[in-house]
Design a protein around this motif. Sequence first.
Motif, PDB file in Angstrom:
ATOM      1  N   ALA A   1       1.050  -3.260  18.854  1.00 37.65           N
ATOM      2  CA  ALA A   1       2.316  -3.853  17.808  1.00 37.65           C
ATOM      3  C   ALA A   1       2.683  -5.258  18.060  1.00 37.65           C
ATOM      4  O   ALA A   1       2.962  -6.041  17.330  1.00 37.65           O
ATOM      5  N   ARG A   2       1.907  -5.990  19.082  1.00 40.32           N
ATOM      6  CA  ARG A   2       2.438  -7.254  19.608  1.00 40.32           C
ATOM      7  C   ARG A   2       1.364  -8.398  18.086  1.00 40.32           C
ATOM      8  O   ARG A   2       1.696  -9.467  18.564  1.00 40.32           O
ATOM      9  N   SER A   3      -0.375  -7.755  18.367  1.00 40.41           N
ATOM     10  CA  SER A   3      -1.319  -8.229  17.579  1.00 40.41           C
ATOM     11  C   SER A   3      -0.702  -8.403  16.532  1.00 40.41           C
ATOM     12  O   SER A   3      -0.435  -9.255  15.535  1.00 40.41           O
ATOM     13  N   HIS A   4      -0.205  -7.365  15.827  1.00 41.60           N
ATOM     14  CA  HIS A   4       0.046  -6.851  14.443  1.00 41.60           C
ATOM     15  C   HIS A   4       1.292  -8.081  14.107  1.00 41.60           C
ATOM     16  O   HIS A   4       1.297  -8.167  13.168  1.00 41.60           O
ATOM     17  N   ARG A   5       2.524  -8.057  14.953  1.00 38.63           N
ATOM     18  CA  ARG A   5       3.128  -8.782  14.523  1.00 38.63           C
ATOM     19  C   ARG A   5       2.851 -10.662  14.929  1.00 38.63           C
ATOM     20  O   ARG A   5       3.137 -10.660  13.878  1.00 38.63           O
TER      21      ARG A   5
END
Length: 250
Positions: free
Chosen positions: A234-238
């Motif tokens: 989630a963090r990397s995609h954001r």
Amino acid sequence: MVDNRYATALVIGSVLSLLATVYLSVAVGTQHWYQYRSPPGNHEASNASEFREDFVNGEFDEKTYSDTLFRLNGTLGLWWRCVQVPGQSHWFKEPDPKMVTQCESFTLPQQFVPKYKEPGNHNTGEDLLRTYLWRCQFLLPLVSLALVFLSGLIGVCACLCRSITPTFGVGVLHLLAGLCSLGTVCCFLAGMDLLHRVSVLPDGVDGSLGWSLYLALISSPLQMMAAALFLWAARSHRQNYTRMTAYRVA
């Protein structure tokens, strides 16, 4: 569109979550959290039948069922207590009777029965620490399973909406579930240690941890690893989406 790295992390996290759920569910439903080994011949003692009768039909009392577990190769779980007793024999006494397992479940009201500073003696006052450790040890795994179920619903909704953003919430819920699973094991071990401090084990009786407890212990890191993968995805995609948006604006 989801990058292949994030998709792989989500798949691995889902598999770990499924394994953890299966392990924890099996652990909650079985009785091999703690087991006692009695000296051979205890089941043939004169008072063995009396212990068995009190265990099955007697009034629910911590000292009564604990003494029976000590003397009849008992096993204890979150919802079950079991003993080894001789099987149904013929009219004559067999020299080496076949042993069978007889189990009794803890009812929901029994789970909330207070523990006393001296088991079986209601005049010694309630032992608040043991009472709340016992209640936590059967409530925490239910909370853990509920959190995983909720995270699964969120994940399904995220798939239907084709969005990876809710994955962050899924990761947080798995992290909390892992902490609850770990707390279950800690509460159980602390409760058993306190019980053995106020109860004297008969001579020759040994206690050991059972495989159900280890299943619950394994489920905790599996849930935390799944949480780490979900949070990373989630963090990397954001961050990647933010950089792409900034590049397009520029």
